[in-house]
Design an enzyme around this catalytic site. Structure first.
Site, PDB file in Angstrom:
ATOM      1  N   ASP A 260      45.010  35.808  40.915  1.00  0.00           N
ATOM      2  CA  ASP A 260      45.044  36.823  39.871  1.00  0.00           C
ATOM      3  C   ASP A 260      45.044  36.077  38.528  1.00  0.00           C
ATOM      4  OD1 ASP A 260      45.040  39.177  38.496  1.00  0.00           O
ATOM      5  OD2 ASP A 260      46.730  40.057  39.562  1.00  0.00           O
TER       6      ASP A 260
HETATM    7  C1  BGC Z   1      45.306  42.263  37.362  1.00  0.00           C
HETATM    8  C2  BGC Z   1      44.198  42.294  38.393  1.00  0.00           C
HETATM    9  C3  BGC Z   1      42.866  42.333  37.706  1.00  0.00           C
HETATM   10  C4  BGC Z   1      42.758  41.130  36.797  1.00  0.00           C
HETATM   11  C5  BGC Z   1      41.425  41.015  36.083  1.00  0.00           C
HETATM   12  C6  BGC Z   1      45.089  41.199  36.302  1.00  0.00           C
HETATM   13  O1  BGC Z   1      45.978  41.344  35.245  1.00  0.00           O
HETATM   14  O2  BGC Z   1      46.538  42.083  38.015  1.00  0.00           O
HETATM   15  O3  BGC Z   1      44.375  43.416  39.243  1.00  0.00           O
HETATM   16  O4  BGC Z   1      41.838  42.387  38.644  1.00  0.00           O
HETATM   17  O5  BGC Z   1      43.769  41.204  35.814  1.00  0.00           O
HETATM   18  O6  BGC Z   1      41.297  41.923  35.070  1.00  0.00           O
END
Ligand code: BGC
Length: 732
Positions: A260
């Site tokens: 993530d």
């Molecule tokens: C989130 C993810 C997301 C990623 C990209 C993160 O802050 O937890 O679910 O896909 O950002 O935007």
């Protein structure tokens, strides 16, 4: 098989030619917001130092990025281009929690299909969805993105979403790679605070949190994303049990795992590692293939290999996981996007699908005296009140990076269009936002309500109150909404409350003040027409709750598939705080598991939802009273539409395993069907249950079905009475 051999040969041939820096490049997912290609990206892509990008969504930009990758880089490897396409791209569908309330896998598949087509027309080839973290804490803002509290329902809908995004062949234009996230345990963040610690016993992890991920994998999901959160002391992004033992060894996953956003350097913030280099080492060793947004891999992996701490073979395996995904997406053959090859954005067919999804997702929670549907013929005037009645943006909900409020049709617009000249529709906002504490605009709203035949209130939560990092400790209706509802209720008019929200809300304080209550979640672009047609009876509500509604925040977590405990509450033992006699002895208050100020029941249970019609369940039968391991039991019941409307009902099958090597939930959903019946029509519902469907992880972490006695129910919610029983016996 042939494709697999070709893929392997293609991947091996590339690996043979790649430098270590180029390999590390394939493991880097870099942010590219802003709609243009910065010089830094241009250079890095042409030098093979970036394998994937996120947040580029303009087709000229994505094509230019791909051109640099395939024409200017030494090996011409195309880019994965990722985006959070969570519940629609330009056309916005209900939030995932709302889609789950449809209990309709085909609806969920269609929403994802259209989202994929719109996103692919911009050059996006990878979405960070489905989000399949079990959501049992509505304080957690990201419950809006989940598919509810139940592993079985979530697994079916997750698979449908994967099929919608990916189609049946990833190489076809319009099909984009899905991503099962966040692996795993994120939904159990302590206190419903985002990014927080999750402590989940391993058998609970395997029985409750992991099954939807396995279902997504079985549906062919191309990628996985690790969670931000700490799981039992080891953050998921460095958790070998999750990323190696379970995902690779036990499940045989062959795709890649992405971190993530910056979750690798955050390993040091968690206190697992001392610095970025050690974080990169731990993550890579645990089985995390690609790094999102941060650059610990880009900075340290080569050195870790040169120092002999990470084997080159391990890097090759990580890169091969990524390259296989690129091959399976057909990116080597078709790196570029021709937007003209796609249907128009937000075209009438897409909007119709968005309306249908919103309609299927709405849950009717109360409808006294047949208040709904409203009749155009009987009402001369209608007061539409509330900050969410006519707000094109708020109805879209959280996580709509690309959602365009310009396409939105609001409830006020749609109600006016629906009734035409037949009725006078007056509108007062009543509150500036759902959070407003002021009552300055109440007099106008009350005057309008007083002079109208009926009132429809549009309240709940604005989009910003749910989603990532938007958690609430007290999840009751925000601002001055309860006071507004109480004031309107004193006027004695029929009051319909429509709630838009990103989470279940404890509506106990106001539920008695309204005659009807329709919970629509954040319904998306077509909220207006969907709601108007439900209010006036063109369609009959058919959604059911995918998550339990507490009476008050303090009951959280509260979910239907709980354990029995050693002291389950009974109606005789549950005592209210108001009924305790002054000076009563300590032990007089029941000694079972409940709250003095909330009892033991939710406000509305999982699976609950009313219709304008009424349904009756009867005559549950099992095909045998005893089955042997490996056999299938058939369970049937009669369902009759005893009301006045043709309508749909979600019939649900629940099971309880009475004795287990580890304690088992009091009920578990094991099947459901959405059926449409005419008034008076009767059907026989049939469910099949294989003994493998009863398997669970025992205390030795073995997945087993234990012989024994089971209860089985069929009905319209998790609070269901129609019960039979059966036994499972061992093979002779
Ligand atoms: C989130 C993810 C997301 C990623 C990209 C993160 O802050 O937890 O679910 O896909 O950002 O935007």
């Amino acid at each position: 098989m042939e494709l697999k051999t070709t893929t392997k040969a293609q991947v091996d041939a590339l690996l043979d030619r790649m430098t270590l820096e180029e390999k590390v490049g394939q493991l880097s997912l870099v942010n590219c917001a802003g709609g243009h290609v910065p010089d830094w990206h241009r250079e890095a892509i042409s030098e093979g130092r970036i394998g994937a990008l996120l947040n580029a969504v303009d087709v000229d930009t994505t094509n230019e990025l791909q051109r640099i990758a395939v024409e200017e880089s030494r090996l011409g490897i195309p880019l994965m281009i990722g985006r959070d396409v969570i519940h629609g791209f330009k056309t916005v569908f209900p939030i995932p929690l709302g889609q789950a309330a449809s209990w309709n896998a085909e609806v969920v598949r269609t929403c994802a299909r259209i989202a994929a087509l719109e996103a692919a027309s911009a050059g996006v080839n990878w979405t960070f969805a489905p989000m399949i973290d079990i959501g049992r804490d509505p304080r957690w803002g990201r419950i809006a993105e989940t598919l509810g509290e139940d592993p079985y329902l979530m697994g079916i809908l997750a698979a449908a979403m994967v099929r919608g995004f990916q189609g049946d062949d990833l190489t076809k234009p319009g099909n984009i790679a899905a991503c099962a996230k966040h692996f795993a345990g994120y939904g159990a963040s302590e206190g419903g605070r985002d990014y927080n610690t999750a402590n989940i016993p391993e058998n609970e992890l395997r029985n409750v949190h992991l099954p939807p991920f396995k279902d997504a994998l079985d549906a062919g999901v191309a990628t996985f994303m690790s969670s931000f959160s700490d799981l039992n002391g080891i953050p998921a992004s460095a958790n070998e049990l999750l990323l190696k033992q379970i995902l690779r060894t036990e499940w045989g996953y062959e795709g890649f795992v992405v971190s993530d956003w910056a979750s690798i350097p955050e390993l040091s913030v968690h206190g697992l590692t001392a610095n970025d280099k050690e974080a990169a080492y731990e993550a890579a060793n645990a089985g995390l293939d690609m790094e999102m947004a941060s650059s610990t891999y880009a900075t340290h992996l080569s050195a870790l290999v040169q120092e002999g701490r990470i084997a080159l073979e391990q890097i090759d395996a990580m890169v091969a996981n990524v390259l296989r995904a690129k091959v399976s997406l057909g990116l080597f053959e078709h790196p570029f996007t021709d937007p003209a090859a796609f249907p128009a954005i937000a075209n009438p067919e897409y909007l119709e699908a968005a309306k249908y999804a919103a309609s299927q997702s709405a849950v009717l929670l109360k409808n006294d005296h047949g208040t709904l549907p409203l009749s155009k013929d009987r009402l001369q005037s209608l007061a539409v009140i509330g900050p969410l009645a006519d707000d094109p943006k708020e109805q879209l909900g959280t996580w709509i990076f690309d959602g365009d409020p310009h396409y939105s049709q609001t409830p006020l617009q749609a109600i006016r269009a629906f009734v035409g000249d037949a009725m006078e529709v007056r509108f007062a906002r009543g509150m500036e936002t759902t959070r407003s504490r002021s009552s300055d605009a109440f007099p106008e709203a009350l005057a309008m309500a007083r002079h109208s035949d009926a009132v429809v209130l549009f309240l709940g939560e604005e989009a910003i109150l749910s989603g990532e990092a938007h958690c609430r400790a007290d999840i009751s209706l925000p601002g001055n909404q309860e006071t507004l509802i109480e004031a309107i209720a004193t006027l004695g008019k029929p009051v319909v409350l429509v709630v838009m929200a990103g989470r279940p809300l404890p509506l106990e304080a106001i539920v008695d003040h309204v005659d009807a209550l329709l919970f629509t979640w954040h319904p998306g672009t077509m909220a207006g027409p969907a709601i108007a047609e439900l209010l006036f009876g063109t369609h009959v509500p058919s959604g059911k709750l995918p998550v339990t509604f507490p009476r008050m925040s303090g009951q959280i977590p509260i979910y239907y598939a709980h354990k029995n405990t050693g002291r389950p509450p009974t109606p005789e033992t549950v005592i209210s705080i108001d009924d305790i006699q002054k000076g009563a002895p300590q032990l007089s208050v029941g000694n079972t598991s409940f709250h003095l100020d909330a009892g033991d029941t939710p406000l509305f249970p999982f699976g609950y939802g009313l219709s304008y019609s009424a349904f009756q369940y009867a005559n549950i039968q099992t095909s045998a009273s005893e089955i042997t391991l490996g056999e299938t039991l058939t369970i049937s019941a009669e369902l009759t539409n005893v009301g006045d409307y043709e309508a749909e009902e979600v019939a649900q099958l629940y099971v309880r395993d009475l004795v287990g090597n580890v304690t088992r939930p009091v009920k578990e959903l094991k099947g459901f069907q959405k059926v449409r019946l005419k008034p008076g029509e009767k059907t026989t519902l049939t469910f099949h249950l294989h003994t493998d469907d009863l398997a669970f992880y025992n205390r030795r972490m073995e997945r087993v079905t234990e012989p024994g006695h089971f209860h089985v129910w069929i009905g319209g919610s998790s609070e269901v009475d129609l019960r039979s029983e059966f036994s499972v016996v061992d093979v002779e």
